[in-house]
Design a protein around this motif. Structure first.
Motif, PDB file in Angstrom:
ATOM      1  N   LEU A 131      34.722  31.578  25.048  1.00 49.56           N
ATOM      2  CA  LEU A 131      34.577  32.827  24.000  1.00 49.56           C
ATOM      3  C   LEU A 131      34.428  33.600  25.577  1.00 49.56           C
ATOM      4  N   GLU A 132      34.349  34.974  25.535  1.00 47.82           N
ATOM      5  CA  GLU A 132      33.285  35.518  26.427  1.00 47.82           C
ATOM      6  C   GLU A 132      31.863  35.354  26.807  1.00 47.82           C
ATOM      7  N   GLU A 157      36.582  35.311  30.313  1.00 48.90           N
ATOM      8  CA  GLU A 157      36.960  36.182  28.825  1.00 48.90           C
ATOM      9  C   GLU A 157      37.633  35.690  27.461  1.00 48.90           C
ATOM     10  N   THR A 159      39.513  33.254  24.576  1.00 45.68           N
ATOM     11  CA  THR A 159      39.910  33.837  23.305  1.00 45.68           C
ATOM     12  C   THR A 159      39.364  35.368  22.998  1.00 45.68           C
ATOM     13  N   ASP A 160      38.271  35.404  23.322  1.00 44.97           N
ATOM     14  CA  ASP A 160      37.920  37.083  22.893  1.00 44.97           C
ATOM     15  C   ASP A 160      38.668  38.239  23.903  1.00 44.97           C
ATOM     16  N   GLN A 163      43.006  37.802  22.581  1.00 44.48           N
ATOM     17  CA  GLN A 163      43.042  38.785  21.523  1.00 44.48           C
ATOM     18  C   GLN A 163      43.071  39.576  21.732  1.00 44.48           C
ATOM     19  N   LEU A 164      42.127  40.433  22.878  1.00 42.78           N
ATOM     20  CA  LEU A 164      41.994  41.501  23.036  1.00 42.78           C
ATOM     21  C   LEU A 164      43.190  42.453  22.917  1.00 42.78           C
TER      22      LEU A 164
END
Length: 183
Positions: A131-132, A157, A159-160, A163-164
């Motif tokens: 994650l981030e 970063e 998966t955050d 996804q962004l």
């Protein structure tokens, strides 16, 4: 989300990351905190570069998000459900390999996962993420580099960030057998 807004957020996050020095050793606690901008011996990539590597194929993706173990003292009849994990399509999930100190069984589990995604080729590229602002991916990437993997991409970063940018995610399960302890 608007790609311009996403780019601005990534740029702002990169500015914060540049203020975090890269340590000489593994991060041993407080894993959810700002991370450095780089990793010695590896290549740091953002969401767009990670997506390009994913689209090109030939690159292994390893998700190292930890997974909480089932509590040993649950009352009889309590239903336990692991938290679902949505990750980058095609990635393998190796929970708990990013702690600063890991047990031998966890190190062996990580090595097996690395061997699987690289087909035993230490020079095959691998993207490692979580994650981030999570040191788990930095620790795992550092460990892979120390084990002789020569083309490690660290995606801070995770998966955050993925996804962004509105890139696809899919539900994954941990690669079995999963170790139940850290070092």
């Amino acid at each position: 989300m608007n790609r311009v807004l996403a780019a601005l957020l990534v740029t702002a996050q990169a500015a914060v990351a540049q203020t975090v020095p890269e340590p000489d050793d593994y991060r041993m606690d407080h894993y959810r905190a700002p991370v450095p901008a780089s990793i010695a011996g590896g290549t740091t990539v953002g969401p767009e570069e990670a997506h390009e590597l994913w689209q090109d194929g030939g690159v292994g993706f390893i998700d190292v998000l930890p997974q909480a173990p089932k509590p040993a003292n649950l009352p009889k009849g309590t239903i336990w459900r692991d938290k679902p994990r949505n990750s980058i399509p095609g990635a393998i999930w190796l929970p708990n390999v990013g702690y600063g100190a890991i047990a031998d069984v966890t190190a062996d589990y990580f090595r097996r996962g690395l061997e699987q995604v690289t087909e035993g080729d230490l020079s095959r590229p691998v993207v490692i993420f979580c994650l981030e602002d999570c040191w788990m991916s930095w620790n795992a990437a550092k460990r892979a580099i120390e084990w002789g993997y020569s083309d490690i991409f660290w995606f801070p970063e995770g998966t955050d960030g993925w996804q962004l940018w509105d890139y696809p995610l899919e539900r994954v399960e941990p690669l079995e057998p999963q170790p139940s302890q850290q070092g």
